[in-house]
Design an enzyme around this catalytic site. Structure first.
Site, PDB file in Angstrom:
ATOM      1  N   HIS A  81       0.822  -1.209   0.000  1.00  0.00           N
ATOM      2  CA  HIS A  81       0.000   0.000   0.000  1.00  0.00           C
ATOM      3  C   HIS A  81       0.861   1.267   0.000  1.00  0.00           C
ATOM      4  CE1 HIS A  81      -3.836  -1.920   0.307  1.00  0.00           C
ATOM      5  NE2 HIS A  81      -3.743  -2.283   1.561  1.00  0.00           N
ATOM      6  N   ARG A  95      -9.696   4.227  -7.237  1.00  0.00           N
ATOM      7  CA  ARG A  95     -11.155   4.141  -7.211  1.00  0.00           C
ATOM      8  C   ARG A  95     -11.741   5.485  -6.807  1.00  0.00           C
ATOM      9  NH1 ARG A  95     -14.273  -0.070  -3.066  1.00  0.00           N
ATOM     10  NH2 ARG A  95     -16.336  -0.056  -4.070  1.00  0.00           N
TER      11      ARG A  95
END
Length: 320
Positions: free
Chosen positions: A136, A158
């Site tokens: 991440h 997203r």
């Protein structure tokens, strides 16, 4: 960047810190709740040791395939897709596929959260080539060995509103926050969220993809959701293992798409109970629905986030 309190600032540079000193270093970082600020980004404090060790010790291979994402943008889904695409010749019988009995996070492990999150440097020699890993971390904080290599990076982002809603449910299910939905939203807007600020994370990989499109594949969750087979073929081509005409004729692209679909994965027993990477496995699958944020946001919240991203992404051509 956060400054270090003595004795670090007096005697040691950050890259000289030993594993035994990680605890003292981490405790010197600014914190908000369960998050620690490090080089302009916020990380769960219990992941910081893995972040530091990964940065210091990981040596990338030219054949590595790395999945990079902010949290809660479809990471679990894309891990399954990448594993199935890369290993498809080894698992022709989809009725016996590893994804039926293994959570995607086991098959494509996090470097910082899983492999390096101990005081011992992990031995990665047992991973077959091409090695499939995930993290991440924003691009700016990746180890030099990754930045200097030609390994492939697949990035997924997203709509921030759906990202936040999924993140909120994830934290609530795992009891990692006592804040209300509104309080958590305000922190998200300030950039105080796991591996955030979200906009800085997204931009760090966007900028790199513009410079090195042959090395960084930039994907949008909503497009992957709308046209999965189109993007599965695009991913395979980027990874230099394109589907052959024979594979397409036999329906392999569609088969992999169905195998890795959110609906299929979320109903598997291996993904419904127990824990994975110290989190409730069921929390890794929320709804995966595009536009679900409308059921949670007030008009004012929606407008606030719109204004932030218009400002942050002005002139970048990035859209949600």
């Amino acid at each position: 960047m956060s400054t270090l309190d003595p004795p670090f600032s007096d005697h040691l540079q950050e890259d000289e810190i030993t594993p035994d000193q990680y605890g003292d270093f981490i405790s010197s970082l600014p914190t908000v709740g369960f998050l620690s600020q490090y080089r302009g980004f916020w990380f769960p404090t219990w992941h910081m040791q893995g972040v530091l060790s990964f940065q210091k010790h990981f040596q990338a291979h030219e054949t590595d395939i790395l999945l990079m994402t902010p949290p809660k943008v479809g990471t679990t889904w894309l891990k399954a897709i990448l594993f199935a695409i890369v290993n498809r010749k080894h698992h022709l019988d989809l009725q016996k596929h590893p994804l039926l009995t293994n959570n995607p996070h086991i098959l494509v492990p996090y470097l910082d959260i899983q492999l390096y999150n101990t005081k011992e440097v992990p031995d990665l020699t047992s991973f077959p080539s091409p090695r499939l890993f995930s993290t991440h971390l924003p691009y700016t904080l990746l180890p030099a060995s990754i930045k200097d290599s030609t390994c492939k990076i697949v990035y997924l982002y997203r709509n921030p509103k759906d990202t936040f809603v999924s993140l909120w449910h994830f934290m609530e299910k795992n009891e990692t926050t006592t804040d209300s939905f509104e309080e958590t939203f305000d922190k998200f807007c300030q950039g105080v969220n796991p591996f955030g600020p979200y906009w800085d994370h997204v931009l760090s990989y966007w900028n790199e993809s513009l410079e090195k499109s042959q090395r960084v594949l930039y994907l949008r969750y909503e497009e992957l959701k709308e046209q999965p087979t189109t993007h599965l073929k695009r991913i395979a081509e980027f990874l230099e293992c394109p589907f052959s005409s024979e594979e397409e004729t036999k329906g392999m692209v569609n088969d992999i798409s169905r195998l890795c679909s959110f609906d299929h994965l979320s109903k598997l027993e291996v993904n419904k109970s127990g824990t994975t990477i110290d989190m409730k496995t069921e929390s890794l699958f929320h709804r995966g629905k595009v536009g679900d944020w409308v059921n949670y946001f007030t008009p004012q919240m929606s407008e606030k986030l719109d204004d932030i991203f218009k400002e942050k992404f002005h002139g970048t051509r990035l859209t949600f």
